[in-house]
Design a protein around this motif. Sequence first.
Motif, PDB file in Angstrom:
ATOM      1  N   TYR A 105      -3.159  -5.517   3.473  1.00 22.47           N
ATOM      2  CA  TYR A 105      -1.791  -5.148   3.097  1.00 22.47           C
ATOM      3  C   TYR A 105      -0.788  -5.538   4.180  1.00 22.47           C
ATOM      4  O   TYR A 105      -1.079  -5.442   5.366  1.00 22.47           O
TER       5      TYR A 105
ATOM      6  N   ILE B  30      -5.666  -0.004   6.493  1.00 24.02           N
ATOM      7  CA  ILE B  30      -4.694  -0.598   5.561  1.00 24.02           C
ATOM      8  C   ILE B  30      -4.483  -2.075   5.897  1.00 24.02           C
ATOM      9  O   ILE B  30      -4.472  -2.943   5.007  1.00 24.02           O
TER      10      ILE B  30
ATOM     11  N   LEU C  68       3.905  -1.251   3.538  1.00 23.91           N
ATOM     12  CA  LEU C  68       3.417   0.105   3.310  1.00 23.91           C
ATOM     13  C   LEU C  68       4.570   1.053   2.996  1.00 23.91           C
ATOM     14  O   LEU C  68       5.598   1.041   3.663  1.00 23.91           O
TER      15      LEU C  68
ATOM     16  N   ASN D 155      -4.917   0.945  -3.708  1.00 17.13           N
ATOM     17  CA  ASN D 155      -3.855   0.789  -2.703  1.00 17.13           C
ATOM     18  C   ASN D 155      -3.322   2.118  -2.187  1.00 17.13           C
ATOM     19  O   ASN D 155      -2.313   2.156  -1.501  1.00 17.13           O
TER      20      ASN D 155
ATOM     21  N   ALA E 295       0.843  -1.197   0.000  1.00 18.07           N
ATOM     22  CA  ALA E 295       0.000   0.000   0.000  1.00 18.07           C
ATOM     23  C   ALA E 295       0.880   1.249   0.000  1.00 18.07           C
ATOM     24  O   ALA E 295       2.054   1.198   0.367  1.00 18.07           O
TER      25      ALA E 295
ATOM     26  N   TYR F 156      -3.801   5.512   0.148  1.00 21.53           N
ATOM     27  CA  TYR F 156      -4.509   6.075   1.303  1.00 21.53           C
ATOM     28  C   TYR F 156      -3.960   7.478   1.570  1.00 21.53           C
ATOM     29  O   TYR F 156      -2.762   7.716   1.408  1.00 21.53           O
TER      30      TYR F 156
END
Length: 285
Positions: free
Chosen positions: A82, A77, A85, A25, A7, A27
């Motif tokens: 995921y 997330i 990150l 994916n 992500a 944010y």
Amino acid sequence: MTNKKIAILVDSGCDVPQTLTQADNLYVIPLKIIYKDAEFTDKVDITAEEIYDRLPVEIPKTSLPEGAVIQNIFEQIIADGYKQLIAITISSGLSGTFNSVRLIAKDFPELETFMFDTKNIGIGAGVQAVRAAELISEGQPFEQITKTLSDDVTKSKIFFSVATLEYLQKGGRIGLVSSILGNALKLNPIISCNEEGIYHTVAKSRGRKKSLEKTVSLVKAYVGDHKKVRLVVAHGNAEKEALILIEVLKAAIPQASEVLFGQISPALVVHTGPGLIGLGAQLLD
């Protein structure tokens, strides 16, 4: 495809292009715009235009969201499946977002988080998220993506031609003396982020036209002989000028593969005021 989903997390000051903000994916941590009588969430319940309209009456302040807001995003997330990150923020030299996210990431050891300080702002930071998304879609492993981003941190630069120094001065972003002198002499400074990710004056020109011409020449000099280049054009309530400058930049740097274009975030508007033009490039080779 990669065996682990990756992500991307950005803050709203990164001005990520709209096409990417719609990706599954990606944010976004929204910054806050604070007036004496109300608080707003950057790009959610306030627009740049609304801030411009109110600037003659009140210049708001900006701040990070509460820690709980960032924690909720981390939880989302993880809930979305995921494992890894890439957290991309505007320069830690200009905002506390990087540090806030870094501290909260420690509370989520099950999510392998790479903190990326872009040392940049606006779309100058946002292109790093575009690059991360491209590397993810190519199926590159997490370790390789994070190495590439780290190695290429200096390969993205944006120059801002500032129409007035009033807002940078009031926001405490530059020295008072230079702003008083600058406004008196009708100097249009061109600012960028230095290696530490802090605003500095790159050049000063007298008058808008000369300032914009100089900004184009700075981008051209930055690109140099690079063959693979992505150009960026951002504006603060100056769309007509910005659209003309897209064509000027494309003519000056014909090897560019694309131009990313958009209005700067409301949170950035607060510190720069109307009439801002940002021109820059991301070197891809």
